[in-house]
Design an enzyme around this catalytic site. Structure first.
Site, short mmCIF file in Angstrom:
data_model
loop_
_atom_site.label_atom_id
_atom_site.label_comp_id
_atom_site.label_asym_id
_atom_site.label_seq_id
_atom_site.Cartn_x
_atom_site.Cartn_y
_atom_site.Cartn_z
N ASP A 58 0.99 -1.05 -0.05
CA ASP A 58 0.08 0.13 -0.09
C ASP A 58 0.92 1.27 0.17
OD1 ASP A 58 -1.70 2.35 0.32
OD2 ASP A 58 -2.77 1.16 1.96
N TYR A 159 -5.93 15.93 -9.78
CA TYR A 159 -5.18 15.00 -10.51
C TYR A 159 -3.99 15.76 -11.57
CZ TYR A 159 -3.86 11.29 -13.95
OH TYR A 159 -3.28 10.45 -14.77
N THR A 194 -8.87 2.55 -18.65
CA THR A 194 -8.90 1.97 -17.19
C THR A 194 -9.79 2.73 -16.23
OG1 THR A 194 -7.39 4.06 -16.29
CG2 THR A 194 -6.20 2.14 -17.52
#
Length: 239
Positions: A58, A159, A194
């Site tokens: 992670d 983003y 994706t």
């Protein structure tokens, strides 16, 4: 070809990361398939086959990163692929928490993972780092007409700004590690099918095609570039 080369791909249980891991395994690498979900990582490694190995990782958990780094003695290639895009809004519609969450994975985790695996990479005679960025992070393309997104679009501020920050780190890692033989580059994979943004884009391409670009950077020769930003097809992307 040498058959003792090792690679780590973060977020490799699906999407572009899966195909990067698959292609590196086909090149003869022992590939550590990084995944925060152990079950998905095991299934992805089994599907890739060969010398693919699941690795519980992670990237937003420092303890998980440290445990993973302890398991790998030497690393030739690190592909920082894991990324998220939880908000599609412009800066005026994006809360600070969305920014923090996005930067936690797309920027801070890349530093955490890269620094944790630097000792293993330094044991390689040809260390390579590939940071999966985005063409939407290009400030030039953000202010001039381009094929990546509509001119003047300010959407996905969290983003896109996080990937611009990742690009800056790529340059700085490239500069500081150049004397040690590292090649550190960023990849613009293009619009791919994706689940990054939760819904498929109608004109999105095959993730496997983008993965070929990442592998090209992972296999750069000693006289290859470092601190650069490249499209999946090998062409340079403007900052």
């Amino acid at each position: 070809m040498k058959n003792d080369r090792t690679a780590l791909v973060t977020g490799a249980n699906k999407g572009i990361g899966f195909h990067v891991a698959r292609l590196l395994a086909a090149e003869g690498f022992t590939v550590h398939v990084g995944s925060r979900d152990p079950g998905r990582g095991e299934r992805a490694a089994a599907e890739i086959g060969g010398r693919a190995r699941p690795l519980d990782l992670d990237v937003t958990d420092p303890d998980s990163v440290a445990r993973a780094a302890e398991r790998i003695e030497r690393l030739d290639v690190l592909v920082n692929n894991a990324g998220i895009s939880p908000s599609l809004g412009g800066p005026a519609e994006t809360g600070v928490e969305d920014l923090r969450r996005t930067y936690e994975t797309n920027v801070f985790a890349v530093v955490e993972v890269t620094n944790a695996f630097l000792p293993a990479l330094r044991r390689s005679s040809r260390p390579r780092i590939v940071n999966v960025s985005s063409g939407t992070a290009s400030l030039t393309w953000s202010t001039h007409p381009n094929p990546q997104f509509p001119p003047g679009s300010g959407r996905s501020a969290a983003y896109r700004s996080s990937k611009a920050a990742l690009n800056a780190l790529t340059v700085l890692y490239g500069l500081t590690l150049a004397d040690e033989g590292f090649k550190v580059n960023a990849l613009a994979p293009g619009r791919r099918a994706t689940d990054l943004i939760g819904s498929p884009m109608p004109d999105a391409g095959d993730p496997a095609e983008a993965a070929e670009g990442a592998v090209r950077l992972a296999l750069l020769p000693d006289d290859g570039p470092t601190g650069g930003f490249f499209s999946w097809d090998g062409s340079a992307v403007p900052w």
